[in-house]
Scaffold this active site. Sequence first.
Site, PDB file in Angstrom:
ATOM      1  N   GLU A 174       0.832  -1.218   0.000  1.00  0.00           N
ATOM      2  CA  GLU A 174       0.000   0.000   0.000  1.00  0.00           C
ATOM      3  C   GLU A 174       0.862   1.263   0.000  1.00  0.00           C
ATOM      4  O   GLU A 174       0.678   2.152   0.842  1.00  0.00           O
ATOM      5  CB  GLU A 174      -0.986  -0.009   1.180  1.00  0.00           C
ATOM      6  CG  GLU A 174      -2.004  -1.114   1.076  1.00  0.00           C
ATOM      7  CD  GLU A 174      -3.205  -0.994   2.025  1.00  0.00           C
ATOM      8  OE1 GLU A 174      -3.230  -0.076   2.863  1.00  0.00           O
ATOM      9  OE2 GLU A 174      -4.127  -1.832   1.907  1.00  0.00           O
ATOM     10  N   GLU A 313      -5.059  -8.714   0.067  1.00  0.00           N
ATOM     11  CA  GLU A 313      -5.828  -8.336   1.272  1.00  0.00           C
ATOM     12  C   GLU A 313      -7.298  -8.266   0.904  1.00  0.00           C
ATOM     13  O   GLU A 313      -7.687  -7.478   0.032  1.00  0.00           O
ATOM     14  CB  GLU A 313      -5.363  -6.988   1.844  1.00  0.00           C
ATOM     15  CG  GLU A 313      -3.993  -7.074   2.496  1.00  0.00           C
ATOM     16  CD  GLU A 313      -3.597  -5.825   3.262  1.00  0.00           C
ATOM     17  OE1 GLU A 313      -4.502  -5.117   3.762  1.00  0.00           O
ATOM     18  OE2 GLU A 313      -2.386  -5.572   3.342  1.00  0.00           O
TER      19      GLU A 313
HETATM   20  O1  AHR Z   1      -5.142  -5.589   7.241  1.00  0.00           O
HETATM   21  C1  AHR Z   1      -5.078  -4.375   7.926  1.00  0.00           C
HETATM   22  C2  AHR Z   1      -4.450  -3.270   7.091  1.00  0.00           C
HETATM   23  O2  AHR Z   1      -5.254  -2.977   6.006  1.00  0.00           O
HETATM   24  C3  AHR Z   1      -3.116  -3.578   6.476  1.00  0.00           C
HETATM   25  O3  AHR Z   1      -2.063  -3.401   7.362  1.00  0.00           O
HETATM   26  C4  AHR Z   1      -3.040  -2.595   5.359  1.00  0.00           C
HETATM   27  O4  AHR Z   1      -2.251  -3.057   4.294  1.00  0.00           O
HETATM   28  C5  AHR Z   1      -4.499  -2.388   4.979  1.00  0.00           C
HETATM   29  O5  AHR Z   1      -4.819  -1.049   4.887  1.00  0.00           O
END
Ligand code: AHR
Length: 510
Positions: A174, A313
């Site tokens: 990210e 994610e």
């Molecule tokens: O999964 C929680 C957070 O969500 C992670 O650290 C980040 O990559 C995303 O914003």
Amino acid sequence: MTSIINVHNSEKKEVISRHIYGHFAEHLGRCIYEGIWVGEDSPIPNTRGIRNDVVEALRKLEIPNLRWPGGCFADEYHWKDGIGPREDRPSIINNNWGKVVENNHFGTHEFLDLCEQLDTEPYICGNVGSGTVQEMQEWIEYITFDGKSPMADLRKKNGREKPWKLKYFGIGNENWGCGGKMKVEYYADLYRRYQNFVRNYSDTPIYKIAVGPSEADYHWTEVMMREGTDRTEPFPDEVVTDIWEHHRPEMDGIALHYYTRNRANYDSATEFTEDKWFDYMKRTLVMEELIEKHTAIMDKYDPEKTVDLIVDEWGTWFKVEPGTNPGFLYQQNTLRDALVAGINLNIFNNRCDRVHMANVAQMINVLQAMILTEGEKIILTPSYHVFEMYKVHHDATLLPVSVDTGTYEYGEDSVPILNVSASQDDSGKVHISVCNLDPNHSEEITCNLEGIGSFSSVSGRILTAEAMNEHNTFTDPNRIETKAFNEAELRDNVVSLTIPSKSVLVIEVQ
Ligand code: AHR
């Protein structure tokens, strides 16, 4: 109306990579510490500090890969803090997650030990946001180099003679957000630079994963596909030797992050009525549109599909459980989460032509977890049970489905009642996973397998409950779990059944 599922044979024979069933464990809240790592002196039974009950439960999921150490944590993580004698490791602040003390007792050796105990492949996420190119290069050397070098010698000094096998490596996380608030044009250049120093030291080439878009940021995908890599071959094959290996920017995968959440107002994980059931079904189905639109951009630059989409994610994101640290993202997990898991996994299966890997966030005690822990107790969540039922799809051949189903209507809005995927394994067994999104009505289904084979028996397993918000608790750990489903009938390669409301069902035909 009866829903019709037609299962097709495809000449393409796309394989549903088992890596779609990957997991994610970040240094966040009680995921690593308490959830996995209790230390060697803990009264909780452990192997070299890693809790045995959790490993035993997770091994049943046959986890294909595990992403670590973040997440946002990755872009502030300096791996050398987490090696050597534990008592000498520095305590740092976990700036992203509650500003709590991170004592670095769980580091590279402990993570790779966990992967060996789980029999899973590591997927390590490197630090672009605040780390150096040298630091990233040395981490790979430390883990994978089998010769004599400063990093290999350091690894041996720290007790590991032989290198580990490492394939999956992320170049940041990210970096549009917590990883450095970069513009894609800047990150694309950084990607080209950092990945250049991620060397191959073993006969397992590193599979490099670029940071990709957040949700519907199509501009990010466009720029990364255009500028983050270079698919033109600058040298004829015969002169492309090791010497030239690093002259071309390489990208094996690009990551997409999408959570099922209401950013405007995070909702309760357990206290909800039908409006919030419907809302979360609808938000989950957005994943289909995102994959379609991002892959259309990828197709434009990469029609041969050399770059995979990695959804590293995904999952539900609710308000934290009352009384818990807001920075720890600890939430309960209900039948609604099970539907979210089943739908997302069906979507990934059906798009396995591009989606090579996905990682649910997160494995333990954080967001859409498989396991929740309280001291020495653990509970398995409804999401765990979906991953367990869907194991049958790992590395199986996708059977495309066409689904003729009605709509589940709520207010002025609607979603399709059923969400489906199907596959055939090496032994010829067909598995069809079906989610019924409607919380009020069962649905009759006719499932046509003509042309797939000649079948003589059908069985199934189901996850459902009376209440939409049914969940397991530490005092009542088995309120919701899978059951055998014996109500399907098979005649002339057609399966007939009625799927109960709000359920995830996996049918096996052989
Ligand atoms: O999964 C929680 C957070 O969500 C992670 O650290 C980040 O990559 C995303 O914003």
